[in-house]
Design a protein around this motif. Structure first.
Motif, PDB file in Angstrom:
ATOM      1  N   SER A 190      -7.970 -18.351 -20.368  1.00  0.00           N
ATOM      2  CA  SER A 190      -7.336 -17.045 -20.301  1.00  0.00           C
ATOM      3  C   SER A 190      -6.738 -16.854 -18.919  1.00  0.00           C
ATOM      4  CB  SER A 190      -8.366 -15.937 -20.550  1.00  0.00           C
ATOM      5  OG  SER A 190      -9.344 -15.958 -19.521  1.00  0.00           O
ATOM      6  N   ALA A 191      -5.994 -15.767 -18.750  1.00  0.00           N
ATOM      7  CA  ALA A 191      -5.464 -15.459 -17.426  1.00  0.00           C
ATOM      8  C   ALA A 191      -6.609 -15.256 -16.435  1.00  0.00           C
ATOM      9  CB  ALA A 191      -4.584 -14.214 -17.494  1.00  0.00           C
ATOM     10  N   GLN A 192      -7.659 -14.573 -16.872  1.00  0.00           N
ATOM     11  CA  GLN A 192      -8.781 -14.333 -15.975  1.00  0.00           C
ATOM     12  C   GLN A 192      -9.448 -15.641 -15.558  1.00  0.00           C
ATOM     13  OE1 GLN A 192     -12.053 -12.038 -17.605  1.00  0.00           O
ATOM     14  NE2 GLN A 192     -12.632 -11.277 -15.580  1.00  0.00           N
ATOM     15  N   ASP A 193      -9.598 -16.574 -16.495  1.00  0.00           N
ATOM     16  CA  ASP A 193     -10.165 -17.892 -16.180  1.00  0.00           C
ATOM     17  C   ASP A 193      -9.282 -18.624 -15.182  1.00  0.00           C
ATOM     18  OD1 ASP A 193     -11.833 -20.197 -16.414  1.00  0.00           O
ATOM     19  OD2 ASP A 193     -10.447 -21.040 -17.874  1.00  0.00           O
ATOM     20  N   TYR A 194      -7.981 -18.576 -15.400  1.00  0.00           N
ATOM     21  CA  TYR A 194      -7.021 -19.197 -14.485  1.00  0.00           C
ATOM     22  C   TYR A 194      -7.121 -18.577 -13.093  1.00  0.00           C
ATOM     23  CZ  TYR A 194      -2.360 -19.165 -12.268  1.00  0.00           C
ATOM     24  OH  TYR A 194      -1.314 -19.202 -11.369  1.00  0.00           O
ATOM     25  N   TYR A 195      -7.181 -17.254 -13.011  1.00  0.00           N
ATOM     26  CA  TYR A 195      -7.271 -16.579 -11.718  1.00  0.00           C
ATOM     27  C   TYR A 195      -8.576 -16.927 -11.006  1.00  0.00           C
ATOM     28  CZ  TYR A 195      -3.417 -13.594 -13.387  1.00  0.00           C
ATOM     29  OH  TYR A 195      -2.213 -13.131 -13.859  1.00  0.00           O
ATOM     30  N   THR A 196      -9.669 -16.924 -11.742  1.00  0.00           N
ATOM     31  CA  THR A 196     -10.975 -17.179 -11.144  1.00  0.00           C
ATOM     32  C   THR A 196     -11.056 -18.589 -10.554  1.00  0.00           C
ATOM     33  OG1 THR A 196     -12.063 -15.649 -12.669  1.00  0.00           O
ATOM     34  CG2 THR A 196     -13.456 -17.302 -11.594  1.00  0.00           C
ATOM     35  N   GLN A 197     -10.538 -19.558 -11.283  1.00  0.00           N
ATOM     36  CA  GLN A 197     -10.655 -20.944 -10.834  1.00  0.00           C
ATOM     37  C   GLN A 197      -9.671 -21.315  -9.725  1.00  0.00           C
ATOM     38  OE1 GLN A 197     -11.457 -24.157 -13.537  1.00  0.00           O
ATOM     39  NE2 GLN A 197     -11.717 -22.771 -15.273  1.00  0.00           N
ATOM     40  N   ASN A 198      -8.626 -20.510  -9.541  1.00  0.00           N
ATOM     41  CA  ASN A 198      -7.585 -20.898  -8.588  1.00  0.00           C
ATOM     42  C   ASN A 198      -7.404 -19.957  -7.410  1.00  0.00           C
ATOM     43  OD1 ASN A 198      -6.147 -23.378  -9.829  1.00  0.00           O
ATOM     44  ND2 ASN A 198      -6.393 -21.980 -11.556  1.00  0.00           N
ATOM     45  N   SER A 199      -8.159 -18.867  -7.353  1.00  0.00           N
ATOM     46  CA  SER A 199      -8.056 -17.958  -6.209  1.00  0.00           C
ATOM     47  C   SER A 199      -8.579 -18.654  -4.954  1.00  0.00           C
ATOM     48  CB  SER A 199      -8.852 -16.680  -6.473  1.00  0.00           C
ATOM     49  OG  SER A 199      -8.236 -15.893  -7.464  1.00  0.00           O
ATOM     50  N   SER A 200      -7.730 -18.732  -3.943  1.00  0.00           N
ATOM     51  CA  SER A 200      -8.105 -19.493  -2.751  1.00  0.00           C
ATOM     52  C   SER A 200      -9.215 -18.826  -1.941  1.00  0.00           C
ATOM     53  CB  SER A 200      -6.881 -19.699  -1.853  1.00  0.00           C
ATOM     54  OG  SER A 200      -6.330 -18.457  -1.441  1.00  0.00           O
ATOM     55  N   ILE A 201      -9.474 -17.546  -2.195  1.00  0.00           N
ATOM     56  CA  ILE A 201     -10.535 -16.878  -1.436  1.00  0.00           C
ATOM     57  C   ILE A 201     -11.882 -17.575  -1.641  1.00  0.00           C
ATOM     58  CG2 ILE A 201     -11.201 -15.195  -3.226  1.00  0.00           C
ATOM     59  CD1 ILE A 201     -11.209 -13.103  -0.874  1.00  0.00           C
ATOM     60  N   SER A 202     -12.066 -18.219  -2.795  1.00  0.00           N
ATOM     61  CA  SER A 202     -13.310 -18.944  -3.068  1.00  0.00           C
ATOM     62  C   SER A 202     -13.381 -20.277  -2.339  1.00  0.00           C
ATOM     63  CB  SER A 202     -13.452 -19.184  -4.577  1.00  0.00           C
ATOM     64  OG  SER A 202     -13.454 -17.972  -5.299  1.00  0.00           O
ATOM     65  N   PHE A 203     -12.224 -20.758  -1.862  1.00  0.00           N
ATOM     66  CA  PHE A 203     -12.178 -22.076  -1.223  1.00  0.00           C
ATOM     67  C   PHE A 203     -12.197 -21.990   0.303  1.00  0.00           C
ATOM     68  CE2 PHE A 203     -10.584 -22.697  -5.455  1.00  0.00           C
ATOM     69  CZ  PHE A 203     -10.991 -23.970  -5.816  1.00  0.00           C
ATOM     70  N   LEU A 204     -12.092 -20.784   0.853  1.00  0.00           N
ATOM     71  CA  LEU A 204     -12.022 -20.645   2.311  1.00  0.00           C
ATOM     72  C   LEU A 204     -13.246 -21.223   3.023  1.00  0.00           C
ATOM     73  CD1 LEU A 204     -10.536 -17.035   2.645  1.00  0.00           C
ATOM     74  CD2 LEU A 204      -9.316 -19.217   2.487  1.00  0.00           C
ATOM     75  N   PRO A 205     -14.475 -21.026   2.523  1.00  0.00           N
ATOM     76  CA  PRO A 205     -15.635 -21.586   3.229  1.00  0.00           C
ATOM     77  C   PRO A 205     -15.673 -23.113   3.239  1.00  0.00           C
ATOM     78  CG  PRO A 205     -16.304 -19.806   1.754  1.00  0.00           C
ATOM     79  CD  PRO A 205     -14.884 -20.146   1.403  1.00  0.00           C
ATOM     80  N   LYS A 206     -14.872 -23.742   2.391  1.00  0.00           N
ATOM     81  CA  LYS A 206     -14.893 -25.202   2.301  1.00  0.00           C
ATOM     82  C   LYS A 206     -13.839 -25.860   3.202  1.00  0.00           C
ATOM     83  CE  LYS A 206     -16.212 -24.688  -2.556  1.00  0.00           C
ATOM     84  NZ  LYS A 206     -15.835 -24.950  -3.969  1.00  0.00           N
ATOM     85  N   ILE A 207     -12.997 -25.048   3.843  1.00  0.00           N
ATOM     86  CA  ILE A 207     -11.931 -25.579   4.685  1.00  0.00           C
ATOM     87  C   ILE A 207     -12.513 -26.167   5.962  1.00  0.00           C
ATOM     88  CG2 ILE A 207      -9.934 -24.938   6.101  1.00  0.00           C
ATOM     89  CD1 ILE A 207      -9.162 -22.947   3.917  1.00  0.00           C
ATOM     90  N   HIS A 208     -12.067 -27.391   6.308  1.00  0.00           N
ATOM     91  CA  HIS A 208     -12.500 -28.057   7.536  1.00  0.00           C
ATOM     92  C   HIS A 208     -11.311 -28.487   8.393  1.00  0.00           C
ATOM     93  CE1 HIS A 208     -16.509 -28.083   5.799  1.00  0.00           C
ATOM     94  NE2 HIS A 208     -16.971 -28.513   6.946  1.00  0.00           N
ATOM     95  N   THR A 209     -10.206 -27.798   8.255  1.00  0.00           N
ATOM     96  CA  THR A 209      -9.013 -27.995   9.072  1.00  0.00           C
ATOM     97  C   THR A 209      -8.681 -26.659   9.720  1.00  0.00           C
ATOM     98  OG1 THR A 209      -8.158 -29.658   7.545  1.00  0.00           O
ATOM     99  CG2 THR A 209      -6.566 -28.634   9.028  1.00  0.00           C
TER     100      THR A 209
END
Length: 321
Positions: A242-261
């Motif tokens: 769904s759109a919600q599933d797409y948004y949840t899996q791709n929102s970059s706010i969830s990936f910020l803690p994993k950034i090492h650059t």
């Protein structure tokens, strides 16, 4: 002083101050978008084939520099979008080769595959980084709006495995919380932004149907919002429920803690396309969020700097610090 402190101090000393005629976030978004900016350099256009039988159209501006800047545009933008051209004009003379790429279907030609691109489709950025980083000692990334979300997500996916050549990244006007941003755009300026994007997306899907005649695009053509379009087209085309599933899996706010650059995100508080959730309350040794009161969405023109190019100069300061 570390690079984050340097760029934060520069922003504090040189805040974005749009011309008085751009007195709100809408004008600070619209005027720069429609101000014609001429590319001052001749790009070399290339076709890059993708592993799945598709292709990417890229523009390369090179002068045998050892620094490469990869620019990633926003929703229904391209390598010729004004904010991309502004970055090329400003940073190429400072010793950066520049690669401005078109996401699938955003260049001159419609791409081959039924699917095209989305906010978290990082495979193509990964392909370009892998292909071009070997020719440079230093690689920098800049992403704008949707392209900023994609860039941040890619950096988070790479984590500690990010290629050594990738030194820094900067992103502007990023809807890092996709669901709330989509809902916000629907209402902003009486739906004007929503309608403009929808018109372009529906036209693209209509063109693609010529190559896929059995494809039922009626739900997309009836969509009255970006969320409805994503539910009808973007999500199922790319394997989301769904759109919600797409948004949840791709929102970059969830990936910020994993950034090492070392990475900076710059959003304007008066950006008419961003929800409050797109201004993250997060920082780390590798990530810094900077907010500005003024600037609109991918506008950031300022009357107190040459060529009004505020965001280009923020990038220059961060990359060179």
């Amino acid at each position: 002083m570390n690079p984050f402190e340097q760029v934060a101090n520069w922003v504090k000393l040189h805040p974005c101050k749009p011309p008085s005629s751009q007195f709100n976030g809408h004008l600070q978004t619209i005027v720069p978008a429609f101000r014609k900016t001429a590319l001052q350099f001749q790009p070399k256009q290339q076709i890059i084939n993708t592993p799945d039988g598709d292709f990417l159209e890229i523009d390369l501006i090179q002068n045998n520099n050892q620094k490469l800047l990869i620019l990633t545009h926003g929703l229904e933008g391209s390598s010729t979008s004004n904010y991309i051209v502004r970055f090329i004009n400003h940073l190429f003379p400072l010793g950066y080769d520049v690669l401005a790429w078109n996401m699938r279907g955003c260049g001159i030609h419609l791409n081959n595959k039924q699917h095209f691109y989305h906010s978290g489709f990082t495979q193509d950025l990964d392909l370009l980084v892998s292909k071009f980083r070997i020719d440079y000692d230093h690689v920098y990334l800049a992403g704008f709006s949707l392209g900023g979300n994609l860039t941040l997500k890619w950096l988070g996916e790479q984590g500690e495995s990010v290629p050594l050549e990738i030194e820094k990244a900067i992103c502007f006007s990023v809807p890092c919380h996709l669901e709330s941003a989509s809902l916000h755009i629907e209402k902003s300026l009486f739906g004007a932004y929503n309608n403009r994007f929808l018109k372009a997306l529906k036209a693209k899907v209509k063109r693609k149907q010529g190559n896929y005649p059995s494809w039922n695009i009626e739900p997309a053509q009836k969509a009255s919002s970006i969320t409805a379009f994503d539910h009808a087209i973007t999500a199922p085309l790319h394997g989301y429920q769904s759109a919600q599933d797409y948004y949840t899996q791709n929102s970059s706010i969830s990936f910020l803690p994993k950034i090492h650059t070392p990475t900076v995100l710059v959003n304007a508080l008066n950006d008419p396309m961003l929800s409050a959730a797109c201004h993250p309350d997060f920082h780390s040794a590798f990530f810094q969020f900077l907010s500005t009161k003024q600037g609109g969405h991918c506008g950031f023109e300022t009357s107190n700097l040459p060529n009004r190019g505020w965001m280009e100069q923020v990038a220059e300061v961060f990359f060179s610090s």
